[in-house]
Design a protein around this motif. Structure first.
Motif, mmCIF file in Angstrom:
data_model
loop_
_atom_site.group_PDB
_atom_site.id
_atom_site.type_symbol
_atom_site.label_atom_id
_atom_site.label_comp_id
_atom_site.label_asym_id
_atom_site.label_seq_id
_atom_site.Cartn_x
_atom_site.Cartn_y
_atom_site.Cartn_z
ATOM 1 N N GLU A 42 -100.294 -37.807 -36.728
ATOM 2 C CA GLU A 42 -98.969 -38.868 -36.380
ATOM 3 C C GLU A 42 -98.660 -38.921 -35.095
ATOM 4 N N VAL A 43 -98.373 -39.798 -34.439
ATOM 5 C CA VAL A 43 -97.584 -39.901 -33.050
ATOM 6 C C VAL A 43 -96.139 -40.260 -33.396
ATOM 7 N N MET A 44 -95.206 -39.346 -33.104
ATOM 8 C CA MET A 44 -93.802 -39.684 -33.439
ATOM 9 C C MET A 44 -92.914 -39.720 -32.028
ATOM 10 N N GLY A 45 -92.455 -40.715 -31.705
ATOM 11 C CA GLY A 45 -91.498 -40.624 -30.813
ATOM 12 C C GLY A 45 -90.097 -39.980 -30.950
ATOM 13 N N TYR A 46 -89.583 -39.004 -30.450
ATOM 14 C CA TYR A 46 -88.339 -38.351 -30.575
ATOM 15 C C TYR A 46 -87.343 -38.574 -29.589
ATOM 16 N N ILE A 47 -86.280 -39.415 -29.693
ATOM 17 C CA ILE A 47 -85.916 -40.037 -28.632
ATOM 18 C C ILE A 47 -84.146 -39.846 -28.835
ATOM 19 N N GLY A 48 -83.453 -39.911 -27.877
ATOM 20 C CA GLY A 48 -81.970 -39.667 -27.732
ATOM 21 C C GLY A 48 -81.524 -39.753 -26.414
ATOM 22 N N PRO A 49 -80.073 -39.615 -25.978
ATOM 23 C CA PRO A 49 -79.562 -39.498 -24.745
ATOM 24 C C PRO A 49 -79.714 -38.081 -24.496
ATOM 25 N N ARG A 217 -94.196 -44.222 -35.103
ATOM 26 C CA ARG A 217 -92.968 -43.789 -35.823
ATOM 27 C C ARG A 217 -91.818 -43.245 -34.631
ATOM 28 N N VAL A 218 -90.647 -43.727 -34.749
ATOM 29 C CA VAL A 218 -89.685 -43.311 -33.839
ATOM 30 C C VAL A 218 -88.553 -42.485 -34.662
ATOM 31 N N MET A 219 -87.987 -41.496 -34.114
ATOM 32 C CA MET A 219 -86.931 -40.839 -34.511
ATOM 33 C C MET A 219 -86.051 -40.801 -33.676
ATOM 34 N N GLN A 226 -79.784 -36.610 -36.775
ATOM 35 C CA GLN A 226 -80.639 -37.767 -37.028
ATOM 36 C C GLN A 226 -80.066 -39.050 -37.303
ATOM 37 N N VAL A 227 -80.191 -39.967 -36.612
ATOM 38 C CA VAL A 227 -79.586 -41.582 -37.003
ATOM 39 C C VAL A 227 -80.491 -42.316 -37.051
ATOM 40 N N ASP A 229 -84.829 -42.872 -38.333
ATOM 41 C CA ASP A 229 -86.457 -42.416 -38.721
ATOM 42 C C ASP A 229 -87.092 -43.454 -39.258
ATOM 43 N N GLY A 230 -88.154 -44.055 -38.463
ATOM 44 C CA GLY A 230 -88.833 -45.310 -39.144
ATOM 45 C C GLY A 230 -89.785 -45.845 -38.088
ATOM 46 N N THR A 231 -90.250 -47.153 -38.328
ATOM 47 C CA THR A 231 -90.989 -47.692 -37.510
ATOM 48 C C THR A 231 -90.377 -48.524 -36.323
ATOM 49 N N LEU A 232 -90.756 -49.039 -35.237
ATOM 50 C CA LEU A 232 -90.111 -49.618 -34.225
ATOM 51 C C LEU A 232 -89.498 -51.102 -34.830
ATOM 52 N N GLU A 233 -90.329 -51.611 -35.658
ATOM 53 C CA GLU A 233 -89.961 -52.827 -36.088
ATOM 54 C C GLU A 233 -88.677 -52.855 -37.218
ATOM 55 N N GLY A 234 -88.817 -51.667 -38.007
ATOM 56 C CA GLY A 234 -87.705 -51.206 -38.826
ATOM 57 C C GLY A 234 -86.315 -50.943 -37.861
ATOM 58 N N LEU A 235 -86.460 -50.236 -36.623
ATOM 59 C CA LEU A 235 -85.289 -50.164 -35.764
ATOM 60 C C LEU A 235 -84.867 -51.390 -35.204
#
Length: 322
Positions: A42-49, A217-219, A226-227, A229-235
């Motif tokens: 899996e390739v997961m983007g883990y992002i936040g300020p 996937r992006v978290m 955690q605010v 967790d899902g797909t970009l489309e879902g975001l």
């Protein structure tokens, strides 16, 4: 079976502050009750300020930091208790730091890594040849690392992180400071390596184009929580960000009036109409073509930057997973 598992993980730090003659201490939770798992490949983007807890999480996943509470398993082991064992199964790239030897030619850094990780020489030569070709490193192998540009060094760092065939790679801001061409090259390389070798990738970045190009996937985390967790489309759908119809008419025209759309900008014969993400563009396009002198039309999706900004502005209690 998940290759990364976190269960109710928290990490707290004690912060001291002096006010006059008095010193006060308070506890700061950089990560707070974090639970998630990542599957192999899996390739997961883990992002936040900044300050959200991303780097703290990565340090716990690599065993550099020990959780204050909760449990972590990476490749079947506890990272903090098995750092040396785990080191051979993971690769790490920090965008603003290098794992290469500053005064050595690039090829010598690669040779040292072969010894450190105990990679069989034949496998090392095979991997090196592959990465040198894919990352265009051939002319750089005899150049000292200190003489490389940022983009060249980053390509060297990524090759170094992959030479020992890790199962998991953590990429912390891998495209920071790179030009557009260098970014595109690195993204294409990482996508190919993930596809061919099924390496699990955790990507932390402020460049959201990296997320769109690479991540299935992006978290999103904020203040250690955690605010999303899902797909970009879902975001996109979760934040109800509108899509935009850019309509070019034959001549300038009063604002287009179609139920469910809003004209947000008029520039001569060009009009910008927003409409909900959940609405199909097809009937809107058909109605515009029937009622107006249409010359051209395009649909644009909401930018990931605008979605993330809206997400951060939403109270945590109002945000769910997708």
């Amino acid at each position: 079976m998940s290759v990364i598992e976190l269960q109710n993980v928290s990490r707290a730090f004690t912060v001291s502050r002096r006010t006059g003659w008095r010193r006060t201490r308070r506890e700061v939770r950089a990560v707070d009750d974090l639970t998630f798992s990542v599957e192999p490949g899996e390739v997961m983007g883990y992002i936040g300020p900044n300050g959200a807890g991303k780097s703290t999480t990565i340090k716990m996943l690599t065993g550099i930091l020990v959780p204050t509470s909760g449990a972590i398993r990476v490749a079947g082991v506890d990272p903090s208790r098995n750092r040396l064992k785990l080191a051979k199964r993971i690769g790490v790239v920090f965008g603003q730091r290098t794992t290469l030897w500053w005064d050595l030619p690039l090829k010598d850094s690669f040779a040292v890594l072969q010894k450190l990780y105990g990679v069989p020489r034949a496998r090392h030569r095979e991997n090196l040849a592959t990465f040198v070709e894919l990352l265009d490193l051939g002319d750089l192998l005899d150049v000292p690392v200190r003489a490389l540009s940022l983009g060249q060094r980053m390509r060297g760092d990524i090759a170094a992180a992959l030479l020992h065939d890790p199962e998991i790679v953590y990429l912390d801001e891998p495209t920071i400071g790179l030009d557009i061409i260098s970014k595109a090259r690195l993204r294409a390389f990482l996508a190919q390596v993930n596809k061919e070798r099924q390496i699990t990738v955790i990507l932390t970045t402020h460049d959201l184009d990296d997320i769109e190009a690479l991540c299935s996937r992006v978290m999103v985390i904020d203040h250690g929580h955690q605010v999303y967790d899902g797909t970009l489309e879902g975001l996109r759908a979760s934040q109800s960000a509108p899509r935009t119809l850019i309509v070019d008419l034959a001549t300038s025209h009063p604002p287009i009036t179609i139920p469910g759309t809003t004209v947000t900008k008029i520039d001569g014969p060009r009009q910008h109409l927003t409409f909900p993400t959940t609405t199909s563009a097809a009937p809107l396009v058909a109605q515009i073509a029937a009622d107006y002198p249409l010359v051209d039309l395009s649909v644009t999706e909401p930018t990931i930057e605008s979605i993330i900004a809206k997400l951060y502005a939403t109270p945590p209690s109002g945000i769910g997973n997708s």
